[in-house]
Design a protein around this motif. Structure first.
Motif, short mmCIF file in Angstrom:
data_model
loop_
_atom_site.label_atom_id
_atom_site.label_comp_id
_atom_site.label_asym_id
_atom_site.label_seq_id
_atom_site.Cartn_x
_atom_site.Cartn_y
_atom_site.Cartn_z
N HIS A 50 42.55 35.12 35.15
CA HIS A 50 41.44 36.06 35.27
C HIS A 50 41.79 37.62 35.38
O HIS A 50 42.91 37.84 36.01
N THR A 51 40.74 38.47 35.49
CA THR A 51 40.87 39.85 35.68
C THR A 51 40.73 40.37 37.11
O THR A 51 39.54 40.06 37.53
N PHE A 52 41.74 40.80 37.60
CA PHE A 52 41.53 41.30 39.28
C PHE A 52 41.11 42.68 39.08
O PHE A 52 41.10 43.39 38.16
N ASP A 53 40.41 43.08 40.21
CA ASP A 53 39.91 44.46 40.44
C ASP A 53 40.92 45.15 41.04
O ASP A 53 41.60 44.61 42.11
N LEU A 54 41.31 46.42 40.80
CA LEU A 54 42.02 47.25 41.43
C LEU A 54 41.63 47.84 42.52
O LEU A 54 40.61 48.69 42.38
N VAL A 55 41.92 47.66 43.79
CA VAL A 55 41.47 48.23 44.94
C VAL A 55 42.13 49.32 45.76
O VAL A 55 41.48 49.98 46.57
N VAL A 56 43.52 49.37 45.56
CA VAL A 56 44.16 50.24 45.98
C VAL A 56 45.24 50.99 45.23
O VAL A 56 45.83 50.16 44.46
N GLN A 57 45.33 52.08 44.98
CA GLN A 57 46.14 52.67 44.19
C GLN A 57 46.76 54.06 44.65
O GLN A 57 46.04 55.05 44.82
N SER A 58 47.88 54.06 44.94
CA SER A 58 48.52 55.14 45.76
C SER A 58 49.91 55.57 45.21
O SER A 58 50.63 54.44 44.24
N LYS A 59 50.92 56.29 45.72
CA LYS A 59 52.23 56.65 45.32
C LYS A 59 53.14 55.39 45.62
O LYS A 59 54.08 55.17 44.81
N THR A 60 52.56 54.52 46.52
CA THR A 60 53.62 53.43 46.82
C THR A 60 52.97 52.16 46.70
O THR A 60 53.71 51.14 46.95
N GLU A 61 51.67 51.97 46.46
CA GLU A 61 51.07 50.70 46.64
C GLU A 61 50.00 50.54 45.29
O GLU A 61 49.29 51.56 45.14
N LEU A 62 49.99 49.36 44.80
CA LEU A 62 48.84 48.92 44.16
C LEU A 62 48.54 47.41 44.59
O LEU A 62 49.27 46.60 44.90
N SER A 63 47.05 47.57 44.84
CA SER A 63 46.51 46.24 45.27
C SER A 63 45.46 45.99 44.39
O SER A 63 44.46 46.68 44.04
N PHE A 64 45.47 44.46 44.49
CA PHE A 64 44.24 43.78 43.40
C PHE A 64 43.52 42.64 44.04
O PHE A 64 44.13 42.43 45.10
N VAL A 65 42.43 42.50 43.68
CA VAL A 65 41.62 41.46 44.33
C VAL A 65 40.84 40.35 43.17
O VAL A 65 40.25 41.18 42.28
N LEU A 66 40.78 39.35 43.57
CA LEU A 66 40.07 38.30 42.69
C LEU A 66 38.96 37.61 43.74
O LEU A 66 39.42 37.05 44.74
N ARG A 67 37.82 37.91 43.49
CA ARG A 67 36.82 37.16 44.21
C ARG A 67 36.32 36.03 43.43
O ARG A 67 35.97 35.99 42.52
N ALA A 68 35.80 35.21 44.65
CA ALA A 68 35.08 33.77 44.09
C ALA A 68 33.63 34.36 43.27
O ALA A 68 33.11 34.96 43.82
N ASP A 69 33.56 33.46 42.22
CA ASP A 69 32.28 33.84 41.52
C ASP A 69 31.66 32.41 40.84
O ASP A 69 32.27 31.27 41.34
N ARG A 70 30.68 32.31 40.39
CA ARG A 70 30.20 31.15 40.03
C ARG A 70 31.23 30.38 39.05
O ARG A 70 31.20 29.07 39.15
N GLN A 71 32.12 31.06 38.28
CA GLN A 71 32.98 30.28 37.53
C GLN A 71 33.97 29.62 38.09
O GLN A 71 34.28 28.50 37.80
N THR A 72 34.49 30.37 39.19
CA THR A 72 35.36 29.73 39.94
C THR A 72 35.13 28.72 40.76
O THR A 72 35.75 27.57 41.13
N LYS A 73 33.73 28.74 41.23
CA LYS A 73 33.24 27.81 42.23
C LYS A 73 32.85 26.41 41.49
O LYS A 73 32.83 25.38 42.09
N ASP A 74 32.88 26.62 40.04
CA ASP A 74 32.61 25.18 39.48
C ASP A 74 33.66 24.48 39.27
O ASP A 74 33.46 23.01 39.30
N ILE A 75 34.84 24.94 39.35
CA ILE A 75 36.22 24.28 39.68
C ILE A 75 36.95 24.14 40.81
O ILE A 75 37.95 23.24 41.07
N TYR A 76 36.32 25.25 41.77
CA TYR A 76 37.34 25.15 43.27
C TYR A 76 36.16 25.76 44.02
O TYR A 76 36.01 26.93 44.32
N PRO A 77 35.61 24.84 44.94
CA PRO A 77 34.26 25.19 45.59
C PRO A 77 34.41 26.16 46.73
O PRO A 77 33.82 25.50 47.76
N PHE A 78 35.35 27.18 46.88
CA PHE A 78 35.53 27.85 48.15
C PHE A 78 35.07 29.16 47.90
O PHE A 78 35.33 29.83 46.66
N ASP A 79 34.57 29.89 48.86
CA ASP A 79 34.45 31.36 48.68
C ASP A 79 35.51 32.10 49.30
O ASP A 79 35.81 32.07 50.55
#
Length: 287
Positions: free
Chosen positions: A76-105
């Motif tokens: 899955h493609t993650f969203d980039l939520v923090v970009q600085s000189k020292t940090e890169l942070s990414f997030v993957l959020r539950a959606d309809r596709q993930t909940k079909d096989i893994y039913p957690f938010d």
């Protein structure tokens, strides 16, 4: 991209995958560069399971689900939520596709922080569900080995400073065999060899060492790999390749005797509603 005076780091949004750790002073790449003849990944993120499920499926609240080996995060493609000189942070959020096989938010974050000669990777899970969340998570970084100048596997070793022996569990047809074998270490070192992965990955439990050293006999290559807080360590390589994966896991493949119930899966992590959970591994360039 992260960069300082010593290292240059590359991470891509797909799978929030680390694809390069380049030492600018030594002009050396430490991450496997995805040769398709052997393996097309560099450092996939494993979530919400580690390894394979028995028959590729699990049961939760009386319902059957299917998940691929190592889960879905790496594809899955993650969203980039923090970009600085020292940090890169990414997030993957539950959606309809993930909940079909893994039913957690959930929100699943992968944080990369660069400090001098060390890269820290933190996995952070937010349970946004109204029930307890069950999951496993792990890393799969592949370290590039230098096989030039007639060097090979026999030149490399893993050092476990606080262990005199290793407890190894085998995988058979992708499932964890529950009877271990014990490997004594000479000088706390495990000598690497080209055929040590002919029976699939090594799964290590009960390690006392919180930091492992990957080094060579020539003493011109060394990395420190800190794994405190992870219950398992996987070791793996593809036949004929020149890399070794050091894999910190919170969770493991299903055992051969597993019932299929997710709550009974070995190593499963349980997080209460609205709670958060995290673990960090780090890689330090020593030589």
């Amino acid at each position: 991209m992260l960069e300082n005076d010593i290292l240059k780091i590359k991470v891509v949004p797909k799978g929030a995958e680390l694809q390069s750790i380049y030492n600018k002073n030594a002009k050396r790449e430490y991450i496997w560069q995805r040769d398709p003849r052997f393996w097309t990944k560099s450092s996939p993120v494993l979530f919400p399971i580690v390894g394979g499920l028995k028959n590729g499926r699990y049961w939760l609240h009386g319902q059957e689900y299917q998940l691929p080996k190592h889960g879905f995060a790496r594809d899955h493609t993650f969203d980039l939520v923090v970009q600085s000189k020292t940090e890169l942070s990414f997030v993957l959020r539950a959606d309809r596709q993930t909940k079909d096989i893994y039913p957690f938010d959930f929100d699943f974050f992968v944080h990369y922080i660069l400090e001098e000669d060390t890269l820290y990777c933190t996995y952070e899970v937010w349970n946004n569900s109204e029930e307890k969340m069950l999951f496993s998570v792990g890393g799969h970084p592949a370290l590039q080995l230098d096989f030039s100048q007639r060097r090979g596997w026999a030149d490399y070793f893993l050092e476990f400073p606080d262990d005199s022996a290793l407890t190894r569990y085998y995988l058979r047809n992708g499932l964890l065999h529950t009877q271990p074998e014990f490997y004594p270490l000479e000088g706390h070192r495990l000598q690497l060899s080209g055929n040590m992965f002919r029976d699939d990955a090594w799964v290590l439990k009960n390690l006392l060492s919180k930091k492992i050293i990957l080094g060579n006999r020539q003493e011109d290559y060394a990395v420190g790999f800190a794994v405190e807080g992870f219950s398992y360590l996987g070791l793996w390589s593809a036949p004929g390749s020149s890399f070794i994966c050091l894999e910190p896991w919170c969770g493991v493949n299903d055992t051969e005797q597993h019932s299929g119930l997710l709550e009974e899966k070995e190593g499963i992590v349980v997080v209460s509603p609205t709670d958060r959970w995290q673990r960090t591994w780090s890689l330090s360039i020593l030589k």
